[in-house]
Design a protein around this motif. Structure first.
Motif, short mmCIF file in Angstrom:
data_model
loop_
_atom_site.label_atom_id
_atom_site.label_comp_id
_atom_site.label_asym_id
_atom_site.label_seq_id
_atom_site.Cartn_x
_atom_site.Cartn_y
_atom_site.Cartn_z
N GLY A 133 0.78 -1.24 0.00
CA GLY A 133 0.00 0.00 0.00
C GLY A 133 0.81 1.29 0.00
N THR B 149 7.52 6.67 -3.28
CA THR B 149 8.00 8.00 -3.71
C THR B 149 9.40 7.95 -4.33
OG1 THR B 149 8.64 8.33 -1.42
CG2 THR B 149 6.64 9.41 -2.12
N ALA C 203 -2.44 -6.28 1.19
CA ALA C 203 -2.82 -5.08 1.96
C ALA C 203 -2.56 -3.87 1.08
CB ALA C 203 -2.02 -5.00 3.25
N GLY D 174 6.36 -5.35 0.19
CA GLY D 174 6.08 -5.54 -1.24
C GLY D 174 7.19 -5.10 -2.15
P1 GTP Z 1 8.88 4.99 -0.54
O1 GTP Z 1 7.80 6.03 -0.49
O2 GTP Z 1 9.72 5.12 -1.77
O3 GTP Z 1 9.68 4.88 0.70
O4 GTP Z 1 8.17 3.55 -0.72
P2 GTP Z 1 6.96 2.90 0.10
O5 GTP Z 1 5.82 3.84 0.09
O6 GTP Z 1 6.68 1.58 -0.51
O7 GTP Z 1 7.46 2.76 1.59
P3 GTP Z 1 8.37 1.64 2.27
O8 GTP Z 1 9.40 1.16 1.31
O9 GTP Z 1 8.85 2.15 3.55
O10 GTP Z 1 7.31 0.49 2.59
C1 GTP Z 1 7.67 -0.84 2.83
C2 GTP Z 1 6.54 -1.75 2.34
O11 GTP Z 1 5.35 -1.50 3.09
C3 GTP Z 1 6.18 -1.49 0.90
O12 GTP Z 1 5.92 -2.74 0.32
C4 GTP Z 1 4.94 -0.64 0.96
O13 GTP Z 1 4.06 -0.90 -0.14
C5 GTP Z 1 4.29 -1.09 2.25
N1 GTP Z 1 3.59 -0.02 2.96
C6 GTP Z 1 4.13 1.12 3.47
N2 GTP Z 1 3.18 1.84 4.10
C7 GTP Z 1 2.01 1.15 3.96
C8 GTP Z 1 0.66 1.38 4.40
O14 GTP Z 1 0.33 2.40 5.04
N3 GTP Z 1 -0.27 0.43 4.08
C9 GTP Z 1 0.05 -0.69 3.39
N4 GTP Z 1 -0.91 -1.57 3.10
N5 GTP Z 1 1.30 -0.94 2.95
C10 GTP Z 1 2.27 -0.04 3.25
#
Ligand code: GTP
Length: 324
Positions: free
Chosen positions: A9, A13, A53, A108
């Motif tokens: 989810g 960025t 999710a 993910g």
């Molecule tokens: P950046 O914005 O580039 O840091 O990427 P991101 O938004 O995917 O954040 P990050 O890499 O920290 O997230 C790790 C994993 O958790 C990724 O697979 C995201 O899709 C997932 N994730 C992060 N925040 C959420 C959320 O609020 N809800 C859900 N369902 N998944 C999340």
């Protein structure tokens, strides 16, 4: 029944502009959406159900993955209208699982060859509350550095810091006991890395480290995303989801390649056209894109339906993506 949750989810960025219209987990890696590699990995490890999710661009997942029948695993979708953070997402998605045993949670955006079935067995053998998959990296500053004792009990979880005490990092795949998931407050924004893990350690919970130094890659930035495709195409990393290749590249059905074009280590999307004399190396060419004659592209992303004029020479570029 073995159950899994896939966290897909986030806004992705760091991968803009690729993620303006496509969520990071749906970006093509070696010819299929990245998530497909993870779903097939879970299936190969014996998992029978998985909940995605979703939040950002949630509506783009189900049309592709459906109920999972095509992939040999049951797939359901837990949609967060407001992103709940990684912890809140796990709690929310767990309510859709039919199994009641331990749950594997995947970030993910991690491509890994770690032994998921062995991680689950290790969790069960230790009667753990949570088992974290750890890998070793040369520089842990951008990751969660995890300390543990001789018995593999985790003693400290240090989220992104300047001088990490260890190079063993949280590699983004956890096994949670169902009781721990149920203890996460419902419908609240919670970070598993910043709140749940430190809280569990504070409470003396049984948190274990499962170490696996096999292939691991966080695909969260453009160069890593490109590396993932290259490694899967070259065989440096194996995924059962990688489609059949021709000469180390994946050419989707309906793509047309001029006889004098040279394609290496690339993915050419369906319906794309590559003009005569073009040289395409290490590129992801989107579906329906038109690449003109004598174009030379190295390490480039070309958007779906984009047009690259004849004679263009580019390296490491994004071509045809929206500006915001
Ligand atoms: P950046 O914005 O580039 O840091 O990427 P991101 O938004 O995917 O954040 P990050 O890499 O920290 O997230 C790790 C994993 O958790 C990724 O697979 C995201 O899709 C997932 N994730 C992060 N925040 C959420 C959320 O609020 N809800 C859900 N369902 N998944 C999340």
């Amino acid at each position: 029944m073995s159950s899994a949750i896939l966290l897909v989810g986030g806004m992705g960025t760091r991968l803009q502009p690729l993620t303006f219209n496509t969520p990071k987990p749906m970006l093509s890696v070696a010819g299929v959406p990245f998530t497909e590699h993870q779903i097939i990995k879970a299936r190969e490890a014996g998992f029978t159900e998985i909940v995605l999710a979703t939040s950002f661009k949630a509506e783009l997942f189900e049309p592709y993955f459906g109920d999972g029948e095509r992939f040999g695993i049951s797939i359901r979708y837990a949609v967060e209208s407001v992103p709940l953070g990684t912890g809140g997402a796990i709690r929310n998605a767990a309510s859709m699982l039919t199994g009641s045993g331990p749950v594997a949670i995947f970030n993910g955006d991690v491509l890994s060859a770690h032994d998921l079935a062995a991680q689950l067995s290790f969790h069960v053998k230790n009667q753990a509350d949570v088992t974290l998959y750890l890998t070793e990296v040369p520089d842990a500053r951008a990751f969660g550095a995890v300390e543990f004792g001789d018995d593999f009990r985790v003693t400290a979880f240090n989220e992104k810091m300047e001088n990490p005490p260890t190079n063993m990092i949280n590699a983004g795949c956890y096994i949670f006991s169902r009781e721990v998931i149920d203890s996460i407050p419902a419908q609240q924004v919670i970070s598993v890395e910043r709140e749940t893990f430190p809280g569990l350690l504070n409470d003396g919970a049984r948190v274990f480290a499962f170490i696996d130094r096999n292939y691991w890659l966080d695909i969260g930035n453009p160069s890593a995303l490109m590396k993932a495709t290259r490694d899967l195409l070259s065989g440096a990393m194996y995924s059962a989801a990688t489609p059949v290749l021709s000469d180390g590249s994946f050419i989707a059905a309906g793509a047309s390649i001029a006889a004098t074009a040279k394609i290496t280590s690339s993915v050419i999307g369906s319906g794309a056209q590559i003009g005569s004399g073009a040289v395409i190396e290490g590129c992801l060419i989107g579906a329906g894109a038109r690449v003109g004659q004598e174009v030379v592209l190295t390490d480039c992303f070309v958007a779906d339906s984009a047009q690259v004029e004849s004679g263009v020479i580019a390296g490491g570029s994004f071509l045809g993506f929206p500006l915001k």
